[in-house]
Motif scaffolding. Structure first.
Motif, PDB file in Angstrom:
ATOM      1  N   ALA A  54      -7.278  -9.064  -6.920  1.00 19.22           N
ATOM      2  CA  ALA A  54      -7.262  -7.644  -7.341  1.00 19.22           C
ATOM      3  C   ALA A  54      -5.840  -7.163  -7.637  1.00 19.22           C
ATOM      4  CB  ALA A  54      -7.897  -6.777  -6.248  1.00 19.22           C
ATOM      5  N   TYR A  55      -4.871  -7.737  -6.930  1.00 23.01           N
ATOM      6  CA  TYR A  55      -3.472  -7.307  -7.120  1.00 23.01           C
ATOM      7  C   TYR A  55      -2.984  -7.565  -8.545  1.00 23.01           C
ATOM      8  CZ  TYR A  55       1.570  -6.938  -6.581  1.00 23.01           C
ATOM      9  OH  TYR A  55       2.886  -6.583  -6.749  1.00 23.01           O
ATOM     10  N   LEU A  56      -3.532  -8.580  -9.189  1.00 15.99           N
ATOM     11  CA  LEU A  56      -3.080  -8.927 -10.545  1.00 15.99           C
ATOM     12  C   LEU A  56      -3.187  -7.712 -11.466  1.00 15.99           C
ATOM     13  CD1 LEU A  56      -4.710 -12.465 -10.990  1.00 15.99           C
ATOM     14  CD2 LEU A  56      -2.311 -11.916 -10.441  1.00 15.99           C
ATOM     15  N   SER A  57      -4.276  -6.953 -11.340  1.00 19.68           N
ATOM     16  CA  SER A  57      -4.372  -5.768 -12.203  1.00 19.68           C
ATOM     17  C   SER A  57      -3.957  -4.478 -11.484  1.00 19.68           C
ATOM     18  CB  SER A  57      -5.779  -5.626 -12.783  1.00 19.68           C
ATOM     19  OG  SER A  57      -6.711  -5.674 -11.750  1.00 19.68           O
ATOM     20  N   TRP A  58      -4.299  -4.368 -10.169  1.00 18.83           N
ATOM     21  CA  TRP A  58      -3.943  -3.127  -9.457  1.00 18.83           C
ATOM     22  C   TRP A  58      -2.415  -2.950  -9.397  1.00 18.83           C
ATOM     23  CZ3 TRP A  58      -6.344   1.145  -8.412  1.00 18.83           C
ATOM     24  CH2 TRP A  58      -5.841   2.021  -7.451  1.00 18.83           C
ATOM     25  N   GLY A  59      -1.697  -4.034  -9.194  1.00 17.01           N
ATOM     26  CA  GLY A  59      -0.235  -3.969  -9.122  1.00 17.01           C
ATOM     27  C   GLY A  59       0.386  -3.513 -10.434  1.00 17.01           C
ATOM     28  N   GLN A  60      -0.376  -3.693 -11.546  1.00  9.99           N
ATOM     29  CA  GLN A  60       0.119  -3.297 -12.869  1.00  9.99           C
ATOM     30  C   GLN A  60      -0.466  -1.953 -13.316  1.00  9.99           C
ATOM     31  OE1 GLN A  60       2.254  -5.244 -14.672  1.00  9.99           O
ATOM     32  NE2 GLN A  60       2.284  -6.595 -12.900  1.00  9.99           N
ATOM     33  N   SER A  62      -1.459   2.031 -13.772  1.00 10.31           N
ATOM     34  CA  SER A  62      -0.553   3.178 -13.898  1.00 10.31           C
ATOM     35  C   SER A  62      -0.644   4.075 -12.660  1.00 10.31           C
ATOM     36  CB  SER A  62      -0.917   3.993 -15.136  1.00 10.31           C
ATOM     37  OG  SER A  62      -2.154   4.644 -14.914  1.00 10.31           O
ATOM     38  N   LEU A  63       0.385   4.843 -12.450  1.00 12.71           N
ATOM     39  CA  LEU A  63       0.371   5.822 -11.362  1.00 12.71           C
ATOM     40  C   LEU A  63      -0.784   6.795 -11.548  1.00 12.71           C
ATOM     41  CD1 LEU A  63       4.178   6.552 -11.052  1.00 12.71           C
ATOM     42  CD2 LEU A  63       2.693   5.764  -9.211  1.00 12.71           C
ATOM     43  N   ALA A  64      -1.057   7.153 -12.802  1.00 12.19           N
ATOM     44  CA  ALA A  64      -2.140   8.106 -13.075  1.00 12.19           C
ATOM     45  C   ALA A  64      -3.484   7.520 -12.638  1.00 12.19           C
ATOM     46  CB  ALA A  64      -2.164   8.459 -14.562  1.00 12.19           C
ATOM     47  N   THR A  65      -3.699   6.251 -12.921  1.00 21.30           N
ATOM     48  CA  THR A  65      -4.956   5.606 -12.508  1.00 21.30           C
ATOM     49  C   THR A  65      -5.081   5.614 -10.994  1.00 21.30           C
ATOM     50  OG1 THR A  65      -4.905   4.169 -14.430  1.00 21.30           O
ATOM     51  CG2 THR A  65      -6.228   3.412 -12.568  1.00 21.30           C
ATOM     52  N   ARG A  66      -4.014   5.206 -10.323  1.00 15.24           N
ATOM     53  CA  ARG A  66      -4.082   5.098  -8.853  1.00 15.24           C
ATOM     54  C   ARG A  66      -4.301   6.470  -8.219  1.00 15.24           C
ATOM     55  NH1 ARG A  66       1.410   2.316  -7.814  1.00 15.24           N
ATOM     56  NH2 ARG A  66       1.519   1.244  -9.785  1.00 15.24           N
ATOM     57  N   THR A  67      -3.548   7.466  -8.685  1.00 17.66           N
ATOM     58  CA  THR A  67      -3.664   8.765  -8.013  1.00 17.66           C
ATOM     59  C   THR A  67      -4.985   9.459  -8.340  1.00 17.66           C
ATOM     60  OG1 THR A  67      -2.304   9.749  -9.742  1.00 17.66           O
ATOM     61  CG2 THR A  67      -1.193   9.186  -7.705  1.00 17.66           C
ATOM     62  N   SER A  68      -5.534   9.205  -9.533  1.00 12.87           N
ATOM     63  CA  SER A  68      -6.815   9.872  -9.820  1.00 12.87           C
ATOM     64  C   SER A  68      -7.909   9.321  -8.896  1.00 12.87           C
ATOM     65  CB  SER A  68      -7.200   9.752 -11.298  1.00 12.87           C
ATOM     66  OG  SER A  68      -7.399   8.408 -11.616  1.00 12.87           O
ATOM     67  N   ILE A  69      -7.847   8.037  -8.574  1.00 15.90           N
ATOM     68  CA  ILE A  69      -8.819   7.465  -7.620  1.00 15.90           C
ATOM     69  C   ILE A  69      -8.587   8.052  -6.224  1.00 15.90           C
ATOM     70  CG2 ILE A  69      -9.491   5.319  -6.450  1.00 15.90           C
ATOM     71  CD1 ILE A  69      -8.908   3.907  -9.187  1.00 15.90           C
ATOM     72  N   LEU A  70      -7.324   8.192  -5.844  1.00 14.60           N
ATOM     73  CA  LEU A  70      -7.033   8.749  -4.508  1.00 14.60           C
ATOM     74  C   LEU A  70      -7.477  10.214  -4.403  1.00 14.60           C
ATOM     75  CD1 LEU A  70      -3.692   6.904  -3.932  1.00 14.60           C
ATOM     76  CD2 LEU A  70      -5.615   6.886  -2.332  1.00 14.60           C
ATOM     77  N   PHE A  71      -7.333  10.959  -5.487  1.00 17.78           N
ATOM     78  CA  PHE A  71      -7.825  12.351  -5.466  1.00 17.78           C
ATOM     79  C   PHE A  71      -9.343  12.370  -5.262  1.00 17.78           C
ATOM     80  CE2 PHE A  71      -3.798  13.951  -7.362  1.00 17.78           C
ATOM     81  CZ  PHE A  71      -3.635  15.075  -6.567  1.00 17.78           C
ATOM     82  N   SER A 135      19.494   1.458 -13.165  1.00 27.45           N
ATOM     83  CA  SER A 135      18.337   2.147 -12.590  1.00 27.45           C
ATOM     84  C   SER A 135      17.849   1.388 -11.349  1.00 27.45           C
ATOM     85  CB  SER A 135      17.213   2.264 -13.616  1.00 27.45           C
ATOM     86  OG  SER A 135      16.820   0.987 -14.042  1.00 27.45           O
ATOM     87  N   SER A 136      17.383   2.168 -10.375  1.00 26.72           N
ATOM     88  CA  SER A 136      16.793   1.585  -9.166  1.00 26.72           C
ATOM     89  C   SER A 136      15.308   1.916  -9.164  1.00 26.72           C
ATOM     90  CB  SER A 136      17.427   2.181  -7.908  1.00 26.72           C
ATOM     91  OG  SER A 136      18.784   1.843  -7.839  1.00 26.72           O
ATOM     92  N   ILE A 137      14.495   0.896  -9.018  1.00 29.01           N
ATOM     93  CA  ILE A 137      13.047   1.128  -8.972  1.00 29.01           C
ATOM     94  C   ILE A 137      12.481   0.470  -7.724  1.00 29.01           C
ATOM     95  CG2 ILE A 137      12.792   1.328 -11.475  1.00 29.01           C
ATOM     96  CD1 ILE A 137      11.790  -1.566 -11.525  1.00 29.01           C
ATOM     97  N   ARG A 138      11.270   0.883  -7.342  1.00 28.97           N
ATOM     98  CA  ARG A 138      10.605   0.228  -6.215  1.00 28.97           C
ATOM     99  C   ARG A 138       9.267  -0.301  -6.692  1.00 28.97           C
ATOM    100  NH1 ARG A 138      13.623   0.523  -1.843  1.00 28.97           N
ATOM    101  NH2 ARG A 138      12.002  -0.537  -0.658  1.00 28.97           N
ATOM    102  N   GLN A 139       8.971  -1.523  -6.277  1.00 33.36           N
ATOM    103  CA  GLN A 139       7.740  -2.179  -6.727  1.00 33.36           C
ATOM    104  C   GLN A 139       6.898  -2.620  -5.529  1.00 33.36           C
ATOM    105  OE1 GLN A 139       9.663  -5.127  -9.459  1.00 33.36           O
ATOM    106  NE2 GLN A 139       8.386  -4.115 -10.981  1.00 33.36           N
ATOM    107  N   PRO A 140       5.576  -2.770  -5.735  1.00 33.16           N
ATOM    108  CA  PRO A 140       4.719  -3.168  -4.612  1.00 33.16           C
ATOM    109  C   PRO A 140       5.019  -4.583  -4.138  1.00 33.16           C
ATOM    110  CG  PRO A 140       3.486  -3.106  -6.681  1.00 33.16           C
ATOM    111  CD  PRO A 140       4.837  -2.537  -6.970  1.00 33.16           C
ATOM    112  N   GLY A 168       0.621   0.454  -5.064  1.00 30.20           N
ATOM    113  CA  GLY A 168       0.244  -0.660  -5.943  1.00 30.20           C
ATOM    114  C   GLY A 168      -0.085  -1.958  -5.223  1.00 30.20           C
ATOM    115  N   ASN A 169      -0.123  -1.900  -3.882  1.00 36.03           N
ATOM    116  CA  ASN A 169      -0.500  -3.097  -3.120  1.00 36.03           C
ATOM    117  C   ASN A 169      -2.011  -3.180  -2.989  1.00 36.03           C
ATOM    118  OD1 ASN A 169       2.307  -3.827  -1.937  1.00 36.03           O
ATOM    119  ND2 ASN A 169       2.059  -1.639  -1.487  1.00 36.03           N
TER     120      ASN A 169
END
Ligand code: NAD
Length: 500
Positions: A54-60, A62-71, A135-140, A168-169
């Motif tokens: 599942a991480y193969l696609s969930w890790g990639q 979008s933030l919008a996808t993840r947060t809409s599910i969490l909402f 730039s500094s970024i953070r990744q799962p 994204g984990n």
């Protein structure tokens, strides 16, 4: 018919293939109501494999996808508060209002995860050198695991997975085998919210399941909450296996009462914080330190209030305190009270003989209050995790502080006083991760992190809040140059790159 609780792997129920089950008891009746599947190594591997896939696609995603599910999950959780609280009460024993409180505090972390976009904003510095930006970024991290205790079967998993998956984990949860139903209901609600299969998995079981998670090469990080000996073991083992670890342990939380405190407010707070959830909270106040001449009056005020607590089944609205989790734990808690007098304490209230009519097989114990407890008594040294409050006496603030700081635990602590200067001094001088000023249970809100010091936490990240986001992500720094077409070629330069 006995209910069966199965694993949740790859977005669906997975029946226990190992054939091993553990009993789940209703603490108010002593009756075994449920069988919970215990995972084998192969079943844990199947959950980790589902999470890795599942991480193969969930890790990639979008933030919008993840947060809409969490909402959507947040809305479902809100709508199912009562149902989850009922599951908790039936297996843990705590009263319904307390179980609702646990769901509410878990929901706070879902709120935080819904806003993860703000926390995951990176940093950008332009023109750090000629035509160079950084730039500094953070990744799962990938697949992360959570191992959780019996005393908060919904809230503690929610201290972990909402942020982990928002970052994204993908997640594998090993909840307590004593009250496993709430975690499976959370998994179902996540699926209903649209979470892709395999992003959140639940494996039940004991040391076999835990040890496999600690050893599995595809598990990148482990969050643990439970008792100190197991927290230490998890930290040592998972670290040795190259994983990032945060392991929160047990506690002995002190409430320091200065002579100028409002003694009625202090007594109310001590009783609520000591006996709520039958003392089975890592933030319970288990030791009150009375400074100066107020000791007798304070103990009397605590006694008056504690005696009135109504003890009964958690699903009876009249009950304020429920039973303990198991019969064995009840007997262990009772042993501290039974031995207290021979250890030099004064037994003000002895709850060991308490039972509830019509529920004689429940794991009941009443309220116990021990005064003038010597610091070498077992009742003071150990985390009892039951409705037993120890009162200790000191002459001065300094003596009280020294006593608190000598404890191997450093989870929460509180001071009760009207003196702002003394409170400020205490905040700075006390060795504990969470401090309350006239607040007995200083559990931080979701956007501040939760964690103790010393034997109450192994690892260097507290849980949830900014520490949670940090724990579930790793940093990456990108240095970029886009030369102007008019620039002359830089040419070969073997010197160490300098910014100019
Ligand atoms: P526990 O340590 O017995 O169990 C916690 C988890 O570890 C469970 O999932 C259990 O199955 C697993 N486990 C137990 N023994 C194991 C072993 N030998 N090897 C591998 N895994 C093992 O804790 P508990 O009794 O469920 O919960 C109560 C404890 O948790 C108390 O000490 C309490 O203070 C602590 N707690 C701490 C916090 C905190 O934030 N610091 C919060 C809640 C509870």
């Amino acid at each position: 018919m006995t209910k069966i609780v199965n694993h949740w792997i790859g977005g669906k129920t997975a029946e226990g293939a190992s054939g091993t089950y553990g009993p789940v008891t209703n603490p108010a009746t002593g009756e075994v109501t449920t069988k919970v599947a215990f995972a084998s190594v192969e079943e844990v591997d199947a959950a980790v494999a589902a999470a890795k896939e599942a991480y193969l696609s969930w890790g990639q995603s979008s933030l919008a996808t993840r947060t809409s599910i969490l909402f959507r999950f947040r809305a479902l959780l809100d709508a199912h508060r009562d149902e989850i609280a009922e599951l908790i009460t039936a297996e843990h024993g705590k009263v319904h209002s307390d179980a609702l409180g646990e769901v509410a505090r878990g929901l706070e972390i879902v709120d935080l995860a819904c806003g993860i976009s703000v926390q995951l904003k990176g940093e950008l510095s332009t023109q750090v050198a000629s035509r160079v930006d950084v730039s500094s970024i953070r990744q799962p991290l990938g697949v992360v695991a959570g191992i959780t205790p019996f005393n908060f079967p919904a809230m503690v998993p929610m201290w972990m997975f909402p942020l982990a998956i928002a970052c994204g984990n993908t997640f594998v949860l090993k909840p307590s085998e004593k009250d496993p139903s709430a975690s499976v209901r959370l998994a179902e609600l996540l699926a209903e919210a649209g979470l892709p299969d395999g992003v959140f998995n639940v494996v039940h079981g004991d040391k076999v399941a835990v040890d496999r998670l600690l050893a599995h090469p595809d598990v990148k990080a482990v969050s643990f909450v439970g008792s100190t000996p197991i927290a230490r073991y998890i930290h040592t083992t998972a670290s040795a296996n190259g994983k990032r670890v945060q392991a929160l342990g047990g506690a002995k939380n002190h409430m320091l009462v200065l002579p100028d405190a409002d003694l009625d407010a202090a007594a109310d707070a001590a009783v609520s914080a000591a006996y709520g959830s039958a003392g089975e909270r890592c933030m319970a106040i288990s030791a009150v330190v009375a400074v100066g001449a107020i000791g007798d009056e304070l103990v009397e005020k605590i006694r008056e209030r504690a005696e009135k607590i109504k003890i009964g089944p958690g699903n009876d609205p009249a009950s304020e305190m429920g039973p303990l989790i198991t019969k064995a734990h009840r007997d262990k808690v009772a042993s501290y009270v039974e031995n207290a007098a021979s250890e030099g304490a004064e037994v003000v209230l002895d709850g060991t003989g308490y039972t509830v009519e019509g529920h004689e097989d429940g794991h009941w114990i009443g309220i116990s209050l021990l005064d003038k407890v010597p610091t070498d008594a077992r009742a003071y040294q150990d985390e009892i995790f039951g409705p037993v409050l120890c009162v200790l006496r000191t002459e001065t603030y300094e003596e009280a502080l020294d006593l608190i700081n000598s404890s191997p635990f450093g989870n929460g602590t509180a001071i009760f006083t009207r003196d702002g200067g003394a409170a400020r001094r205490f905040q700075l001088e006390v060795e504990a991760g969470m401090v309350g000023v006239n607040v007995p249970i200083p559990v931080p809100v979701g956007y501040h992190s939760f964690g103790g010091w010393k034997d109450s936490l192994f690892g260097d990240h507290h849980i949830y809040g900014n520490d949670g986001t940090h724990f579930y992500t790793r940093g990456k720094v990108v240095t970029t140059r886009w030369p102007d077409p008019a620039d002359a070629p830089a040419g070969v330069d073997l010197g160490f790159p300098r910014n100019h």
